[in-house]
Scaffold this motif. Sequence first.
Motif, PDB file in Angstrom:
ATOM      1  N   LEU A  63     -11.987  24.252   6.321  1.00 37.05           N
ATOM      2  CA  LEU A  63     -10.810  25.023   6.712  1.00 37.05           C
ATOM      3  C   LEU A  63     -10.585  25.021   8.220  1.00 37.05           C
ATOM      4  N   GLU A  64     -11.634  24.867   8.997  1.00 36.50           N
ATOM      5  CA  GLU A  64     -11.479  24.867  10.448  1.00 36.50           C
ATOM      6  C   GLU A  64     -10.615  23.683  10.899  1.00 36.50           C
ATOM      7  N   THR A  65     -10.989  22.471  10.478  1.00 30.33           N
ATOM      8  CA  THR A  65     -10.205  21.288  10.834  1.00 30.33           C
ATOM      9  C   THR A  65      -8.814  21.352  10.214  1.00 30.33           C
ATOM     10  N   ALA A  66      -8.727  21.840   8.971  1.00 31.11           N
ATOM     11  CA  ALA A  66      -7.427  21.957   8.309  1.00 31.11           C
ATOM     12  C   ALA A  66      -6.500  22.902   9.072  1.00 31.11           C
ATOM     13  N   TYR A  67      -7.057  23.952   9.646  1.00 24.92           N
ATOM     14  CA  TYR A  67      -6.238  24.883  10.430  1.00 24.92           C
ATOM     15  C   TYR A  67      -5.626  24.176  11.631  1.00 24.92           C
ATOM     16  N   PHE A  68      -6.419  23.351  12.326  1.00 23.45           N
ATOM     17  CA  PHE A  68      -5.885  22.592  13.459  1.00 23.45           C
ATOM     18  C   PHE A  68      -4.795  21.624  12.990  1.00 23.45           C
ATOM     19  N   ARG A  69      -5.046  20.977  11.867  1.00 15.80           N
ATOM     20  CA  ARG A  69      -4.106  19.975  11.357  1.00 15.80           C
ATOM     21  C   ARG A  69      -2.770  20.622  10.968  1.00 15.80           C
ATOM     22  N   PHE A  70      -2.797  21.692  10.177  1.00 12.72           N
ATOM     23  CA  PHE A  70      -1.561  22.262   9.630  1.00 12.72           C
ATOM     24  C   PHE A  70      -0.866  23.208  10.596  1.00 12.72           C
ATOM     25  N   SER A  71      -1.567  23.651  11.630  1.00 12.12           N
ATOM     26  CA  SER A  71      -0.912  24.509  12.618  1.00 12.12           C
ATOM     27  C   SER A  71       0.127  23.736  13.425  1.00 12.12           C
ATOM     28  N   GLN A  72       0.112  22.393  13.324  1.00  9.01           N
ATOM     29  CA  GLN A  72       1.102  21.577  14.011  1.00  9.01           C
ATOM     30  C   GLN A  72       2.448  21.591  13.291  1.00  9.01           C
ATOM     31  N   GLU A  73       2.463  21.962  12.006  1.00  6.60           N
ATOM     32  CA  GLU A  73       3.703  21.870  11.233  1.00  6.60           C
ATOM     33  C   GLU A  73       4.012  23.101  10.389  1.00  6.60           C
ATOM     34  N   LYS A  74       3.082  24.019  10.258  1.00  3.87           N
ATOM     35  CA  LYS A  74       3.299  25.236   9.486  1.00  3.87           C
ATOM     36  C   LYS A  74       3.376  26.435  10.424  1.00  3.87           C
ATOM     37  N   GLU A  75       3.936  27.546   9.903  1.00  2.00           N
ATOM     38  CA  GLU A  75       3.983  28.788  10.677  1.00  2.00           C
ATOM     39  C   GLU A  75       2.554  29.278  10.845  1.00  2.00           C
ATOM     40  N   LYS A  76       2.101  29.423  12.082  1.00  2.00           N
ATOM     41  CA  LYS A  76       0.685  29.603  12.368  1.00  2.00           C
ATOM     42  C   LYS A  76       0.110  30.897  11.799  1.00  2.00           C
ATOM     43  N   HIS A  77       0.826  32.005  11.938  1.00  2.00           N
ATOM     44  CA  HIS A  77       0.282  33.278  11.458  1.00  2.00           C
ATOM     45  C   HIS A  77       0.170  33.289   9.932  1.00  2.00           C
ATOM     46  N   HIS A  78       1.178  32.726   9.277  1.00  2.00           N
ATOM     47  CA  HIS A  78       1.135  32.654   7.815  1.00  2.00           C
ATOM     48  C   HIS A  78      -0.021  31.762   7.363  1.00  2.00           C
ATOM     49  N   ALA A 131     -16.558  34.405  10.922  1.00  2.00           N
ATOM     50  CA  ALA A 131     -16.132  34.209  12.314  1.00  2.00           C
ATOM     51  C   ALA A 131     -15.506  32.839  12.545  1.00  2.00           C
ATOM     52  N   THR A 132     -15.545  31.955  11.544  1.00  7.41           N
ATOM     53  CA  THR A 132     -15.095  30.569  11.728  1.00  7.41           C
ATOM     54  C   THR A 132     -13.623  30.479  12.119  1.00  7.41           C
ATOM     55  N   LEU A 133     -12.735  31.092  11.349  1.00  6.79           N
ATOM     56  CA  LEU A 133     -11.305  30.965  11.626  1.00  6.79           C
ATOM     57  C   LEU A 133     -10.872  31.718  12.887  1.00  6.79           C
ATOM     58  N   PRO A 134     -11.407  32.921  13.163  1.00  8.40           N
ATOM     59  CA  PRO A 134     -11.081  33.532  14.458  1.00  8.40           C
ATOM     60  C   PRO A 134     -11.445  32.648  15.645  1.00  8.40           C
ATOM     61  N   PHE A 135     -12.595  31.992  15.588  1.00  2.16           N
ATOM     62  CA  PHE A 135     -12.971  31.069  16.660  1.00  2.16           C
ATOM     63  C   PHE A 135     -12.031  29.866  16.703  1.00  2.16           C
ATOM     64  N   ALA A 136     -11.656  29.354  15.527  1.00  2.00           N
ATOM     65  CA  ALA A 136     -10.722  28.235  15.487  1.00  2.00           C
ATOM     66  C   ALA A 136      -9.375  28.637  16.082  1.00  2.00           C
ATOM     67  N   ARG A 137      -8.957  29.851  15.833  1.00  3.15           N
ATOM     68  CA  ARG A 137      -7.683  30.335  16.393  1.00  3.15           C
ATOM     69  C   ARG A 137      -7.754  30.388  17.921  1.00  3.15           C
ATOM     70  N   LEU A 138      -8.879  30.842  18.466  1.00  2.21           N
ATOM     71  CA  LEU A 138      -9.035  30.878  19.919  1.00  2.21           C
ATOM     72  C   LEU A 138      -8.949  29.466  20.508  1.00  2.21           C
ATOM     73  N   ARG A 139      -9.557  28.510  19.829  1.00  2.00           N
ATOM     74  CA  ARG A 139      -9.512  27.135  20.304  1.00  2.00           C
ATOM     75  C   ARG A 139      -8.108  26.552  20.190  1.00  2.00           C
ATOM     76  N   GLN A 140      -7.437  26.821  19.075  1.00  2.00           N
ATOM     77  CA  GLN A 140      -6.099  26.272  18.876  1.00  2.00           C
ATOM     78  C   GLN A 140      -5.097  26.853  19.880  1.00  2.00           C
ATOM     79  N   GLU A 141      -5.304  28.112  20.249  1.00  2.00           N
ATOM     80  CA  GLU A 141      -4.410  28.781  21.197  1.00  2.00           C
ATOM     81  C   GLU A 141      -4.835  28.565  22.649  1.00  2.00           C
ATOM     82  N   ASN A 142      -5.815  27.683  22.856  1.00  2.00           N
ATOM     83  CA  ASN A 142      -6.295  27.369  24.212  1.00  2.00           C
ATOM     84  C   ASN A 142      -6.733  28.615  24.974  1.00  2.00           C
ATOM     85  N   ARG A 143      -7.647  29.359  24.373  1.00  2.00           N
ATOM     86  CA  ARG A 143      -8.191  30.570  24.997  1.00  2.00           C
ATOM     87  C   ARG A 143      -9.707  30.417  25.143  1.00  2.00           C
TER      88      ARG A 143
END
Length: 507
Positions: A63-78, A131-143
Motif C-alpha cells: 500500500l505504501e508504493t500504491a499510495y505514491f502511484r495513485f496519488s498522482q491521479e486520484k484525490e489524495k485525501h480520499h 504508522a506506514t501510511l502516515p509516514f508515506a503521506r509525509l514523504r509524498q507531501e515533501n515534509r
Amino acid sequence: MSDIKKLAGQTVWYGVPTIISRFLGYLMNMALPFLFIQPSKTADITQVYAIIPFLNILFTYGLETAYFRFSQEKEKHHLYNTLSVSLFLSTLVFTGLLFLSRHSIAEAASLAEHPEYLTWMCGIIFFDTLATLPFARLRQENRPRRYAFVRMSGIVVNLTIVLLFLGFLPGYVHRNPDSPLKIITNLNIGIGYYLIGNLLGSISTFLLLFRELKDLKWEFDGTLWKEVMKYSYPLIIVGLGGMINDMLSRLVYQHVVDLPPEQAKHELGIFANVYRLAVMITIMIQAFRMAAEPFFFNQSKQDGAQKSYARVMKFFVIACCFMFLLIGLYLDVLKWVITLKSKAWGEGMYIVPILAMGNIFLGIYYNLSIWYKLTGKNLYGAYITIGGAILTIVLNILLIPKFHYLGAAIATFTCYLVMMVSSYLLGQRFYPIPYARKKLLSYITLVALIVMGHRLVTYLYSPLWFSVLTGTIFLLAFTAFVGRIEQKDLVRIPYIGKWVTKLNGKS
C-alpha cells in the motif's frame, strides 16, 4: 541539476533518521560482543529480526508504493482514507492471527525457550504497520523535517530503554545489591530488552503521528480499493521475494548447516554480526529509497525524466562505491573493535566485502526497479524477485553445509547480481533509460580491485596502523579520481563544487 539537488536534500532529511537509526542499532549490535561473550547467546534475537521483515511485507501488502502511484491521479485525501481503513482493519485481523499462532511459530523457529519474544514482536508489527501510511503521506507531501522528527523520537525511546536496562541497571544493581531495582534484573530478560525497546519506540512513533492520524475519515471506496490492490498485489510477491533474498540465510542457517545445535547457534551469531558490517551500504540504500520513490513518480510526467533517472543512478552508484571503500578499507579497524572482549566475534570477517558488494547490486536493482513501477508492469518485478528467491534458496541449501558463512555470502552476492542484470535488461526493453553503463561498471570494478589490493598488501604486512594508512591513501586516490572524472557535474553541487574546483585547480 535542480532535480538532483532536490533529491539529494530530501535523501539527507529522510536519511538522517534512517542513518542514525541504523547507526544506533549498529552500535547496540556492536555492544553485543561486550555484553555477551558467546555469539550463540544472540542467535535467538537474530531469528526474531529475520522474521519481522517478512511480516512487514504481508501486513502492509504494497500500500505504501500504491499510495505514491495513485496519488498522482486520484484525490489524495480520499485515497489516503480508503487505504488507511483497509490497513487498520487488516492489521487487527493479521495481528490477532499472529498472536494466536505465536507458540507454533516459536517452535518452528527454534524459539520455544522464549515465546515472549513473539508476543513483543506482535506489538512491534502492529504499531509499525499502522504508522506506514502516515509516514508515506509525509514523504509524498515533501515534509522530510516532520518525518525526521517522528522517526528520531522513536529511535531515542528505543535506545534509552536498551541502554537503561542492559547498560546501566546491571552495573547499578551489582554495586547496590540491596536496591529494589534488583527485582527488574532478576526477571532475566537479557537481550529481550532489544525487543522491548523496539516495541516502546514503535508505540511512541505511532503516538507522535497523531496529527496525521486525526485527519483520517472513516470512508472506504471499494472500487478504488480494488484498483489499488490490482496494482499492489505483485508488490507483495516482490517484497516477500526480496526478504527471502535478504533474510533467508540467517533464518535457515542453523537448520541447514551440518553442526551440533550449540555450534550452529555460535556460527549464526557470528554471521549475523558480520552481515551488519555491511550496514553503511544498506543505510545508503534505505535513505535513497525514502526520497527516491515519491521523487520518481513526481518526475515521471516531466520532460527529460529518463535523463534525470540516469543522473540519479550515477550519483547513487558513486555514493555506494564510497560506502564500499569505507567498509572494505577499514575492515581491520572494525575487527579490532568487535574483538576487544572476545576473539570469537572476529570470525568470518573475510566475507564482509562480498556481502557489501552484493548490497551495492541490491541498491542498483532498487534504482532500476522504477521502470516496472512507472509502467504498471509490477508482475515483471515479481518474476525477477521470485527468480532471485529460488536462486537464494537453492544456493543456501547447497553452499551453507559446505562453506558455512562463505556459502551464505556467495548466495547473497549471486542472487543480487542476477536480479540487477535481469532488471536492467527488461527495463531497457520496456522503459529505456540512458544509464552511463560503462562508466558505472568501471567505478564498481575499480573499487573492488582497490579493496582486493588493500587486502593483499595488509596480508603481507599486517600492523593496524599500516592498514589504516594504506586504506586512507587508496580512499583519497579514488576520491581525487572521481572528482576529476565527474568535475563537470560536481562543480554545480553546493559545497562539494567548491571543494572539487579547488582540488582540480591545485592538481
